[in-house]
Each structure stands twice: as C-alpha cells, then as structure tokens.
Design an enzyme around this catalytic site. Sequence first.
Site, PDB file in Angstrom:
ATOM      1  N   ARG A 189       0.864  -1.169   0.000  1.00 13.33           N
ATOM      2  CA  ARG A 189       0.000   0.000   0.000  1.00 13.33           C
ATOM      3  C   ARG A 189       0.909   1.229   0.000  1.00 13.33           C
ATOM      4  O   ARG A 189       2.114   1.134   0.156  1.00 13.33           O
ATOM      5  CB  ARG A 189      -1.005  -0.003   1.151  1.00 13.33           C
ATOM      6  CG  ARG A 189      -0.715  -0.820   2.363  1.00 13.33           C
ATOM      7  CD  ARG A 189       0.386  -0.286   3.237  1.00 13.33           C
ATOM      8  NE  ARG A 189       0.219   1.133   3.481  1.00 13.33           N
ATOM      9  CZ  ARG A 189       1.214   1.992   3.616  1.00 13.33           C
ATOM     10  NH1 ARG A 189       2.466   1.589   3.496  1.00 13.33           N
ATOM     11  NH2 ARG A 189       0.994   3.256   3.846  1.00 13.33           N
ATOM     12  N   GLY A 190       0.290   2.385  -0.206  1.00 10.68           N
ATOM     13  CA  GLY A 190       1.062   3.589  -0.449  1.00 10.68           C
ATOM     14  C   GLY A 190       1.112   3.822  -1.944  1.00 10.68           C
ATOM     15  O   GLY A 190       1.535   2.941  -2.704  1.00 10.68           O
ATOM     16  N   ARG A 193      -6.947  -0.802  -7.166  1.00 10.95           N
ATOM     17  CA  ARG A 193      -7.217   0.284  -6.207  1.00 10.95           C
ATOM     18  C   ARG A 193      -7.609   1.520  -7.006  1.00 10.95           C
ATOM     19  O   ARG A 193      -6.807   2.018  -7.810  1.00 10.95           O
ATOM     20  CB  ARG A 193      -5.969   0.601  -5.362  1.00 10.95           C
ATOM     21  CG  ARG A 193      -5.461  -0.494  -4.448  1.00 10.95           C
ATOM     22  CD  ARG A 193      -6.396  -0.850  -3.302  1.00 10.95           C
ATOM     23  NE  ARG A 193      -6.678   0.237  -2.396  1.00 10.95           N
ATOM     24  CZ  ARG A 193      -5.935   0.566  -1.334  1.00 10.95           C
ATOM     25  NH1 ARG A 193      -4.830  -0.119  -1.079  1.00 10.95           N
ATOM     26  NH2 ARG A 193      -6.282   1.549  -0.539  1.00 10.95           N
ATOM     27  N   ASP A 219      -2.525  10.391  -1.924  1.00  4.75           N
ATOM     28  CA  ASP A 219      -2.780   9.401  -2.960  1.00  4.75           C
ATOM     29  C   ASP A 219      -3.242  10.031  -4.260  1.00  4.75           C
ATOM     30  O   ASP A 219      -3.132   9.426  -5.320  1.00  4.75           O
ATOM     31  CB  ASP A 219      -3.825   8.400  -2.474  1.00  4.75           C
ATOM     32  CG  ASP A 219      -3.258   7.470  -1.419  1.00  4.75           C
ATOM     33  OD1 ASP A 219      -2.884   6.343  -1.774  1.00  4.75           O
ATOM     34  OD2 ASP A 219      -3.160   7.887  -0.251  1.00  4.75           O
ATOM     35  N   LYS A 250      -5.193   9.342   3.206  1.00  5.66           N
ATOM     36  CA  LYS A 250      -5.791   8.371   4.117  1.00  5.66           C
ATOM     37  C   LYS A 250      -6.854   9.020   4.990  1.00  5.66           C
ATOM     38  O   LYS A 250      -6.674  10.139   5.481  1.00  5.66           O
ATOM     39  CB  LYS A 250      -4.697   7.749   4.990  1.00  5.66           C
ATOM     40  CG  LYS A 250      -5.174   6.696   5.961  1.00  5.66           C
ATOM     41  CD  LYS A 250      -5.911   5.563   5.277  1.00  5.66           C
ATOM     42  CE  LYS A 250      -5.061   4.858   4.246  1.00  5.66           C
ATOM     43  NZ  LYS A 250      -5.806   3.789   3.529  1.00  5.66           N
TER      44      LYS A 250
END
Length: 350
Positions: A54-55, A97, A241, A252
């Site tokens: 993730r990231g 995603r 993101d 987030k």
Amino acid sequence: MPAAEKFQETIQAVRWTDGAVEMLDQRLLPHTEAYLHLATAAEVAAGIRDMAVRGAPAIGIAAAYGVVLAARARYAEDPAGWREAVAADLEVLAAARPTAVNLFWALERMGRCLAGLEGDPVPALLDEARRIHEEDIAANHRMGELGAALIEGPCGVLTHCNTGSLATGGFGTALGVIRQGFAEGRITEVFADETRPWLQGARLTAWELVHDHIPATLIADSAAALVMRSGKVGWVIVGSDRIAANGDVANKIGTYQLAVAARYHGVKFMVVAPTSTVDMAVPDGAAIPIETRAGEEVASLGGQRVAAPGVQAWNPVFDVTPAELVDAIVTERGVVRSPDRAGMAAMMGV
C-alpha cells in the site's frame, strides 16, 4: 546528529528478484517480515487489492513490474497476438485500487513503452519498470530536502498513516521529510497517529521510526488535536494518494480532520508527494473517486470483531483536504505554498 545518508533503502516494499516480484507483506508487520513471491500479473493485482502493498508510489511500482510479468507470460503464449492479452492484464491491475493515481500513471507509462516494442518485450519493459522505481527513490530524497528546509526551528511533528520506505520505492515522502529533518536537527520527535482501521501508523510508521532510531510516540487518532494544543508539534506532515489541479488533497481517512485541527491550533500543514500523484485532469477534490472498503474492517481489530452485532459500519479509505487548509505541497519539482490552481499549474508546467 546523524547524517541524512544514514537513512538508506534498507527497507524495500517491492523488489524484482529472480524474474518475479517480491512484495513485503505489510499485513504481517511489525511482527513478521515475509515477502510474497508473485509470478503473474494477477498475483500482483491481488497483492495491491488485498493491501499486502500500500502507499500510492509503491502501488505504482508494483503495477509496473506486474506489466513485465504480464508481457512475459503473454508473449510466451502467443508471440504474434500478445498485445491484446496484455491489455486485459493492464485492466486487471488498474482495477486493484481506484484512488491512488500513481497506479494509473505507472500503467500509462508502461503502456507507452509497450506500444513501440517489437519482438520480446520483456527487456525493455523491465528497464522501464526499474527506471520508475529508481526515479521514485531519487524524487523522495529531493522532496526530503525541500520539505525539511521549510521547518525553521527544532520542533516536534505529527504524521498520519505510513509514508515511508514501505509506501514508496524507498526513503519515503512525508516520512522522507521527517528523516531528512531529523538528520538536520530540525525535527526533535515524531507523533504518529495509529491510523484506524488498518493501523498503518501503529504497525508500519512506528516500525520504520524505531528502525531508524528516530524518537517516536504513538497516539490514538483522536488524541491528535490535544497534542497540537500542547504545543509539542510545529508541523503536520502527510502524504497523498491524489492531488487535484486546484491543490485539494486526497489522503488516508483522518487527514482532513488533522488539517482542520492544525489550522485552529496554528500548526502548519505539509503534504509531500511526487508529481506522479498530481492529477491535473481532476479539477478539484469533489471529482476524486474515494474508495470504500468492507465495513467489517472498522468493526474488527486484528481479525477480532469488537463492534456490537448488527451495527452498520461505513469505511471510506480516503478523505479530501481542501487546498485552503494546506500550507505547502512538496514535490520533487518544488514547493507550492498556499496551493491553488495557478500555483499547481506553474509547478507542473501546464
């Protein structure tokens, strides 16, 4: 005070090893360090979707290597018609995603490389994926220098989620600034939000800070405003993101409330992200798709259900912080203070 060179890429979220993608399974951290060995594009997509990686930058890097795996398999199956099959694999990767724009940026870049290839596509695609990886690390070090320079005096900082080596090619975005700022004596301590429901702050950021011997204190997300009021932090430093053309920032879930609290308490708010995160095709934050995951993630903790039976749970993964609450956006191309549409366009060269 340690030199910045101390913080090298000893932690790798994604790497290419022996013809496959190795992905550090972040679901198991901090207790177990284990790499998944992924040999197909579908496996890489599953790793992205299921939060093994993730990231936003790390997701993009993983997807780029996933394209290499797809091309290798499809070319071996059909040297004449492999392009059509790879296009379907790219769609699978893109669907993993929806919010992290780096995913689509990396796939588009790999697609442009793929379009001009004749014969075996793997060597050229692997070179391009490695360039994406290496460029991300270099960008992170540049952002670390630019962001640290904004912090005028020794102070504590607060960060949210994980933005370090685990979320990037190496060094980190917001955590890269923190690493650089600590090395330069500008940052004295770090308060890390636990970041419910996946606890990226408690499991991952705290792990990275301890790994690098940076003084760190873990707090509940709900304690952030109280820490700000105490005067212990001068900056909130977060990643992103996706950043819209007007400077609105998707990050987030929980970032927006930090920005509101920071403005009230006179604490500066910095967003650190590579230009691959900036989406100039999105006019503002209202147009950014926000991923929603299963409510069970909120109702449970560490795999154990903690919520009352029958209660509904809402689980948006990201929120949008309006540009007017951001003091600075830091990218490898430069710093945009008090971001707006004109400042973002100037920085992006459009």
